[in-house]
Design a protein around this motif. Sequence first.
Motif, mmCIF file in Angstrom:
data_model
loop_
_atom_site.group_PDB
_atom_site.id
_atom_site.type_symbol
_atom_site.label_atom_id
_atom_site.label_comp_id
_atom_site.label_asym_id
_atom_site.label_seq_id
_atom_site.Cartn_x
_atom_site.Cartn_y
_atom_site.Cartn_z
ATOM 1 N N TYR A 186 0.840 -1.204 0.000
ATOM 2 C CA TYR A 186 0.000 0.000 0.000
ATOM 3 C C TYR A 186 0.872 1.250 0.000
ATOM 4 C CZ TYR A 186 1.072 0.275 4.980
ATOM 5 O OH TYR A 186 1.724 0.355 6.175
ATOM 6 N N LEU A 187 0.246 2.358 -0.338
ATOM 7 C CA LEU A 187 0.829 3.685 -0.172
ATOM 8 C C LEU A 187 -0.151 4.477 0.676
ATOM 9 C CD1 LEU A 187 2.863 5.968 -0.804
ATOM 10 C CD2 LEU A 187 1.421 6.538 -2.751
ATOM 11 N N LEU A 188 0.341 5.000 1.781
ATOM 12 C CA LEU A 188 -0.459 5.793 2.698
ATOM 13 C C LEU A 188 -0.007 7.242 2.577
ATOM 14 C CD1 LEU A 188 -2.531 5.603 5.078
ATOM 15 C CD2 LEU A 188 -0.552 5.496 6.575
ATOM 16 N N VAL A 189 -0.937 8.139 2.256
ATOM 17 C CA VAL A 189 -0.605 9.557 2.097
ATOM 18 C C VAL A 189 -1.386 10.347 3.134
ATOM 19 C CG1 VAL A 189 -0.551 11.512 0.520
ATOM 20 C CG2 VAL A 189 -0.296 9.203 -0.386
ATOM 21 N N GLY A 190 -0.646 11.004 4.023
ATOM 22 C CA GLY A 190 -1.249 11.843 5.050
ATOM 23 C C GLY A 190 -1.046 13.306 4.724
ATOM 24 N N PHE A 226 3.081 13.375 5.583
ATOM 25 C CA PHE A 226 3.900 12.166 5.537
ATOM 26 C C PHE A 226 3.347 11.198 4.486
ATOM 27 C CE2 PHE A 226 0.414 11.018 8.240
ATOM 28 C CZ PHE A 226 0.182 9.684 7.966
ATOM 29 N N VAL A 227 4.197 10.279 4.068
ATOM 30 C CA VAL A 227 3.789 9.137 3.239
ATOM 31 C C VAL A 227 4.333 7.885 3.908
ATOM 32 C CG1 VAL A 227 3.636 10.371 1.048
ATOM 33 C CG2 VAL A 227 5.786 9.333 1.708
ATOM 34 N N GLY A 228 3.645 6.781 3.706
ATOM 35 C CA GLY A 228 4.072 5.524 4.305
ATOM 36 C C GLY A 228 3.807 4.371 3.371
ATOM 37 N N THR A 229 4.553 3.300 3.560
ATOM 38 C CA THR A 229 4.370 2.100 2.764
ATOM 39 C C THR A 229 4.873 0.898 3.548
ATOM 40 O OG1 THR A 229 4.687 1.086 0.593
ATOM 41 C CG2 THR A 229 6.586 2.193 1.554
ATOM 42 N N ARG A 230 4.673 -0.285 2.999
ATOM 43 C CA ARG A 230 5.162 -1.513 3.612
ATOM 44 C C ARG A 230 6.314 -2.043 2.768
ATOM 45 N NH1 ARG A 230 0.654 -5.305 4.111
ATOM 46 N NH2 ARG A 230 0.328 -4.338 6.117
ATOM 47 N N LYS A 231 7.425 -2.290 3.423
ATOM 48 C CA LYS A 231 8.597 -2.892 2.794
ATOM 49 C C LYS A 231 8.787 -4.284 3.390
ATOM 50 C CE LYS A 231 9.955 0.797 0.487
ATOM 51 N NZ LYS A 231 10.013 0.849 -0.936
ATOM 52 N N ASP A 259 6.731 -1.622 8.131
ATOM 53 C CA ASP A 259 6.131 -0.370 7.677
ATOM 54 C C ASP A 259 7.157 0.760 7.757
ATOM 55 O OD1 ASP A 259 3.758 -1.658 7.261
ATOM 56 O OD2 ASP A 259 2.910 -1.119 9.196
ATOM 57 N N LYS A 260 7.207 1.567 6.705
ATOM 58 C CA LYS A 260 8.135 2.696 6.627
ATOM 59 C C LYS A 260 7.347 3.978 6.422
ATOM 60 C CE LYS A 260 11.748 0.052 6.714
ATOM 61 N NZ LYS A 260 12.507 -0.079 7.912
ATOM 62 N N THR A 261 7.826 5.070 7.023
ATOM 63 C CA THR A 261 7.177 6.376 6.912
ATOM 64 C C THR A 261 8.224 7.425 6.556
ATOM 65 O OG1 THR A 261 5.596 5.718 8.610
ATOM 66 C CG2 THR A 261 5.755 8.048 8.125
ATOM 67 N N LEU A 262 7.848 8.313 5.660
ATOM 68 C CA LEU A 262 8.688 9.462 5.302
ATOM 69 C C LEU A 262 7.907 10.734 5.587
ATOM 70 C CD1 LEU A 262 10.288 8.679 1.818
ATOM 71 C CD2 LEU A 262 11.470 8.998 3.966
#
Length: 181
Positions: free
Chosen positions: A98-102, A105-110, A114-117
């Motif tokens: 997935y791509l999570l956009v807040g 921040f953005v987040g994804t699963r590696k 889970d990773k967040t930028l």
Amino acid sequence: MSRSWKRKVRKNTEQLNKRRKKAGLKAVASPGAVTDRYRGRNYVLPALLILFIGFYIYMMTIPADDPNTTNPFETPIFWLTVACYLALAALFWFRRPYLLVGRDFVGTRKFTGDKTLTASAIKAITVIRPGYIIIEPKKGGNWVFSRMLNRYPIDEMADRLQRFAEDNRIPYTEQQKDKKK
């Protein structure tokens, strides 16, 4: 907005939500809690694992030159190995990327979790039409989201990431994929 103001808003929203919960009402969403999640489907790795299982079973059916060897289909370790690879393929199938956009921040699963930028950690966002999105962090490797490999909804993601880039002053570029003739 300053950080202290954001903390005050978050604290007051939490208190309000506690009171509303006691009263039996729905919670009020905090301004930073609104996120958009875009899900893909990982089908390449499960397919490769199933092909590997088929190759493994095929290789075990080839008779050995030694007459004292046992039939591998009678050993429990053979069936345990096949079951473990099937379970791994099912894990990758049901654990959707997935791509999570807040808001910031953005987040994804590696593979490692889970990773967040945060927005300040992103150097640029590039959309290559028709099927790739590349998020370039200031440190580390690029995050690549592909329609072909993971069946992401690239067009919807590109629209949301464009708004995200405008809100957070991140360089955003769109490119057309050149077709080689």
